[in-house]
Design a protein around this motif. Structure first.
Motif, PDB file in Angstrom:
ATOM      1  N   SER A  24       0.829  -1.213   0.000  1.00 49.41           N
ATOM      2  CA  SER A  24       0.000   0.000   0.000  1.00 49.41           C
ATOM      3  C   SER A  24       0.856   1.253   0.000  1.00 49.41           C
ATOM      4  O   SER A  24       0.565   2.231  -0.719  1.00 49.41           O
ATOM      5  CB  SER A  24      -0.937  -0.004   1.212  1.00 49.41           C
ATOM      6  N   ASP A  25       1.941   1.250   0.788  1.00 47.31           N
ATOM      7  CA  ASP A  25       2.821   2.425   0.827  1.00 47.31           C
ATOM      8  C   ASP A  25       3.537   2.625  -0.501  1.00 47.31           C
ATOM      9  O   ASP A  25       3.736   3.758  -0.956  1.00 47.31           O
ATOM     10  CB  ASP A  25       3.849   2.264   1.948  1.00 47.31           C
ATOM     11  N   LEU A  58       2.420   1.848  -3.490  1.00 48.75           N
ATOM     12  CA  LEU A  58       1.475   2.359  -4.484  1.00 48.75           C
ATOM     13  C   LEU A  58       1.145   3.830  -4.247  1.00 48.75           C
ATOM     14  O   LEU A  58       0.756   4.535  -5.192  1.00 48.75           O
ATOM     15  CB  LEU A  58       0.193   1.522  -4.453  1.00 48.75           C
ATOM     16  N   GLU A  59       1.283   4.299  -3.023  1.00 50.63           N
ATOM     17  CA  GLU A  59       0.992   5.707  -2.720  1.00 50.63           C
ATOM     18  C   GLU A  59       2.237   6.582  -2.771  1.00 50.63           C
ATOM     19  O   GLU A  59       2.127   7.811  -2.702  1.00 50.63           O
ATOM     20  CB  GLU A  59       0.356   5.816  -1.327  1.00 50.63           C
ATOM     21  N   ASP A  60       3.414   5.979  -2.886  1.00 49.91           N
ATOM     22  CA  ASP A  60       4.664   6.734  -2.914  1.00 49.91           C
ATOM     23  C   ASP A  60       4.859   7.339  -4.301  1.00 49.91           C
ATOM     24  O   ASP A  60       4.989   6.621  -5.301  1.00 49.91           O
ATOM     25  CB  ASP A  60       5.824   5.800  -2.560  1.00 49.91           C
ATOM     26  N   ALA A  61       4.894   8.667  -4.382  1.00 50.51           N
ATOM     27  CA  ALA A  61       5.059   9.359  -5.665  1.00 50.51           C
ATOM     28  C   ALA A  61       6.506   9.464  -6.106  1.00 50.51           C
ATOM     29  O   ALA A  61       6.779   9.916  -7.229  1.00 50.51           O
ATOM     30  CB  ALA A  61       4.441  10.753  -5.577  1.00 50.51           C
ATOM     31  N   ARG A 101      -0.179   1.900 -11.285  1.00 47.75           N
ATOM     32  CA  ARG A 101      -0.670   1.978  -9.902  1.00 47.75           C
ATOM     33  C   ARG A 101      -2.114   1.493  -9.812  1.00 47.75           C
ATOM     34  O   ARG A 101      -2.486   0.768  -8.883  1.00 47.75           O
ATOM     35  CB  ARG A 101      -0.553   3.411  -9.386  1.00 47.75           C
ATOM     36  N   GLN A 135      -3.374  -1.798  -7.789  1.00 49.59           N
ATOM     37  CA  GLN A 135      -4.400  -1.666  -6.754  1.00 49.59           C
ATOM     38  C   GLN A 135      -5.514  -2.690  -6.954  1.00 49.59           C
ATOM     39  O   GLN A 135      -6.033  -3.266  -6.000  1.00 49.59           O
ATOM     40  CB  GLN A 135      -4.966  -0.248  -6.770  1.00 49.59           C
TER      41      GLN A 135
END
Length: 361
Positions: free
Chosen positions: A167-168, A170-173, A182, A186
């Protein structure tokens, strides 16, 4: 129709190949039929007529219907039928297979498969669904891991380690993952969660089966036999009295050594690996946990297992315990008794020392 004494049927989805013989072993009928036409024709057969089939998809359902008609429906494993095909491997077709099935059913030494009840097949279906979900989950995890590696994101092989960081990631830009990737990952992550829920539901059903079934409850008492193994055993075997001895049950599972003996010289090899692969795998996997916990126990079986491991090694001790558990399961379920780890079997009469008669005075 009164002349027919035995029928061999080669099953398929849309057509059944039928081969019928009379008392003199002369062919009376050899033709294909639709499933509906075959059931109508089978209803005209004399009561007690032998109808043999391969043990395959739909065979148990058809055998139950034929038995309701008063027929002697028998299921034969496919590897027992091959040797009765007189045309050999190059002459395999539906007609020759039906004739081979009919011939195999005439042999008294041919072992038949016990017809399963709908309840047994239902619980077996739960186990097959669980195995399918488990394989699909492994494929999903490997797919996610491989796609992440394409962008330089490599993580430990443990599924728990990947679950914690996914999860981290996939949210890390700051990483190179594009937006469409992404979104795709998900969806794969959501699919992973769905598979976990399906496996958990199957586990709940297995626990419910073990609690409701007395035979499964007795089987789960053994060291190295958990709820999953106990449920699979009862679903696959059903009536354990179909096996004449515990040795025959172990051989049916493929846990006995293969032989290449001749001229009085006995040569034993690896285990045969016959029978149910799923059930044999569960017994061996359960033996691993029992072997790891053996030093913490003081019962007779755990002591024997530790001594065996020191003498023959880890892997052979696992297989030996799996075979021993199979034999204990046969004894526990056929005699309808609870498992006793301190049980001492009586000495057979043939091994008792003979008492010498007193000399005459």
């Amino acid at each position: 129709m009164d002349k027919i004494t035995r029928v061999g049927v080669d099953l398929a989805k849309r057509a059944y190949q039928v081969h019928a013989v009379d008392r003199a072993e002369r062919p009376v009928l050899a033709r294909p039929m639709s499933p509906q036409r075959f059931e109508q024709w089978a209803a005209t057969l004399p009561t007690g007529c032998v109808v043999a089939m391969e043990s395959c998809s739909g065979a148990h359902h058809l055998a139950r219907r034929l038995r309701l008609m008063g027929l002697d429906a028998r299921l034969i494993a496919a590897h027992f039928i091959t040797s009765f095909r007189v045309q050999g491997a190059s002459g395999k077709n539906d007609a020759n297979d039906a004739a081979a099935i009919c011939e195999a059913a005439s042999r008294t030494r041919t072992r038949c498969v016990t017809v399963k009840t709908p309840e047994q097949q239902g619980w077996q279906g739960i186990h097959r669904l669980r195995e399918g979900y488990k394989e699909e989950r492994t494929a999903c995890i490997n797919r996610i891991r491989g796609l992440l590696a394409e962008f330089g994101l490599v993580f430990p092989q443990s599924p728990d380690a990947l679950r914690r960081v996914l999860s981290d990631v996939l949210e890390d830009a700051s990483n190179e993952l594009p937006g469409v990737m992404r979104l795709g990952l998900q969806r794969s992550q959501a699919h992973w969660r769905v598979l976990d829920d399906e496996i958990a539901w199957c586990d709940q059903q297995v626990k419910l089966h073990v609690r409701q079934d007395r035979a499964a409850t007795r089987a789960a008492q053994l060291h190295g036999v958990g709820e999953l193994t106990a449920s699979a055993l009862v679903a696959a075997v059903g009536d354990m009295s179909q096996f004449k001895s515990a040795r025959q049950f172990g051989a049916w599972l493929g846990l006995v050594p293969s032989q290449n003996s001749s001229g009085g010289k006995h040569r034993l090899g690896r285990i045969t690996k016959r029978g149910d692969d799923y059930l044999r795998t569960l017994l061996i996997q359960g033996a691993k946990s029992a072997l790891l916990a053996a030093p913490k126990r003081s019962d007779r079986i755990s002591q024997w297992l530790q001594q065996l491991r020191e003498r023959v090694g880890w892997q052979k001790a696992l297989v030996a315990l799996a075979n021993k558990n199979a034999r204990i399961l046969w004894a526990v379920l056929t005699r309808e008794i609870d498992f006793d780890p301190e049980h001492v079997p009586p000495i057979p009469q043939c091994k008792l020392p003979m008492l010498k008669a007193p000399l005459p005075v």
